[in-house]
Design a protein around this motif. Structure first.
Motif, PDB file in Angstrom:
ATOM      1  N   GLU A   1       0.807  -1.235   0.000  1.00 50.22           N
ATOM      2  CA  GLU A   1       0.000   0.000   0.000  1.00 50.22           C
ATOM      3  C   GLU A   1       0.835   1.277   0.000  1.00 50.22           C
ATOM      4  O   GLU A   1       0.422   2.281  -0.580  1.00 50.22           O
ATOM      5  CB  GLU A   1      -0.954  -0.009   1.199  1.00 50.22           C
TER       6      GLU A   1
ATOM      7  N   ASN B   1       1.416   6.793   7.545  1.00 49.87           N
ATOM      8  CA  ASN B   1       0.263   6.322   8.309  1.00 49.87           C
ATOM      9  C   ASN B   1      -0.369   5.135   7.588  1.00 49.87           C
ATOM     10  O   ASN B   1      -0.770   5.269   6.432  1.00 49.87           O
ATOM     11  CB  ASN B   1      -0.766   7.440   8.459  1.00 49.87           C
ATOM     12  N   PRO B   2      -0.455   3.991   8.256  1.00 47.02           N
ATOM     13  CA  PRO B   2      -0.951   2.806   7.550  1.00 47.02           C
ATOM     14  C   PRO B   2      -2.461   2.839   7.325  1.00 47.02           C
ATOM     15  O   PRO B   2      -3.181   3.588   7.993  1.00 47.02           O
ATOM     16  CB  PRO B   2      -0.580   1.668   8.498  1.00 47.02           C
ATOM     17  N   SER B   3      -2.913   1.974   6.411  1.00 46.76           N
ATOM     18  CA  SER B   3      -4.358   1.810   6.206  1.00 46.76           C
ATOM     19  C   SER B   3      -4.905   1.030   7.400  1.00 46.76           C
ATOM     20  O   SER B   3      -4.142   0.436   8.173  1.00 46.76           O
ATOM     21  CB  SER B   3      -4.615   1.030   4.921  1.00 46.76           C
TER      22      SER B   3
ATOM     23  N   LEU C   1      -3.707  -2.630   7.315  1.00 45.25           N
ATOM     24  CA  LEU C   1      -2.340  -2.878   7.767  1.00 45.25           C
ATOM     25  C   LEU C   1      -2.226  -2.675   9.274  1.00 45.25           C
ATOM     26  O   LEU C   1      -1.550  -3.454   9.963  1.00 45.25           O
ATOM     27  CB  LEU C   1      -1.358  -1.970   7.010  1.00 45.25           C
TER      28      LEU C   1
END
Lengths: 131, 70
Positions: free
Chosen positions: A66, B39-41, B44
């Motif tokens: 991501e 900043n992760p999702s 995650l």
């Protein structure tokens, strides 16, 4: 990157390489040599990149996670925005004060594409170091 | 966003690469998360909290909300 995708990429490079050789043989040496040099550089970079990707995938990591998509998205947006502003300024100022020029549209499109790609790569490295 | 990723990873004697493999991301992502640059999702963040057996709130904390907690 799957082996199929990699094979297609190498096949595309091979076809363009063939076009380059054909151009050199038919007398358009400057274009053919430039194209061939570009293909060789792209082939080497693709080889290095795909080796790293295959190694990481084999370990169980996702090289296209991501964060990579987030960086690519930001870089694309920034490159497109700056490109649009620059083109708009050139069109505006050129239409008012610029001379009327006869240009080869293929050369112009090539230069635009190269500029856009260069901006994307620069922004990608910028956001990659920031994120 | 602040997180306790580095602290918990070191406590679990885990390398960045091992954590990256378990979370199915790249090592660069773990480095960026530990530095607080990325900043992760939610997916995650959930994966990472599951790896350490904690809730998301225990692993990640918004800087603005830190004051409200105490």
């Amino acid at each position: 990157m799957t082996n199929g995708k990699l094979l297609i990429k190498y096949l595309v490079l091979l076809i363009i390489g063939g076009i380059a050789v054909w151009q050199i043989m038919t007398g358009n040496t400057s274009f053919g040599t430039g194209l061939l040099a570009g293909i060789l550089i792209a082939g080497v970079l693709l080889g290095i990149n795909s080796r790293q990707i295959i190694q990481n995938t084999e370990k169980g990591m996702d090289p296209y996670d991501e964060r990579v998509w987030a960086v690519a998205g930001k870089a694309s947006y920034a490159a497109l925005k700056i490109f649009a502003v620059i083109i708009a300024l050139i069109v505006l100022l050129g239409s008012i004060w610029g001379p009327q020029l006869m240009v080869n549209p293929y050369n112009l499109l090539g230069i635009c594409l190269a500029g856009l790609m260069l901006m994307y790569v620069c922004f990608y490295y910028y956001y990659n170091s920031k994120m | 966003m602040e997180n306790r990723l580095k602290e918990l990873r070191e406590k679990a004697s885990m390398t960045q690469e091992e954590l990256a493999i378990r979370a199915q991301v790249s090592r660069q992502t773990i480095i960026s998360l530990e530095k607080g640059k990325y900043n992760p999702s939610i997916t995650l963040a959930y994966k990472l909290s599951c790896i350490f057996g904690l809730s998301i709130e225990e692993l990640f904390c918004l800087k603005e909300m830190e004051g409200e907690k105490s």
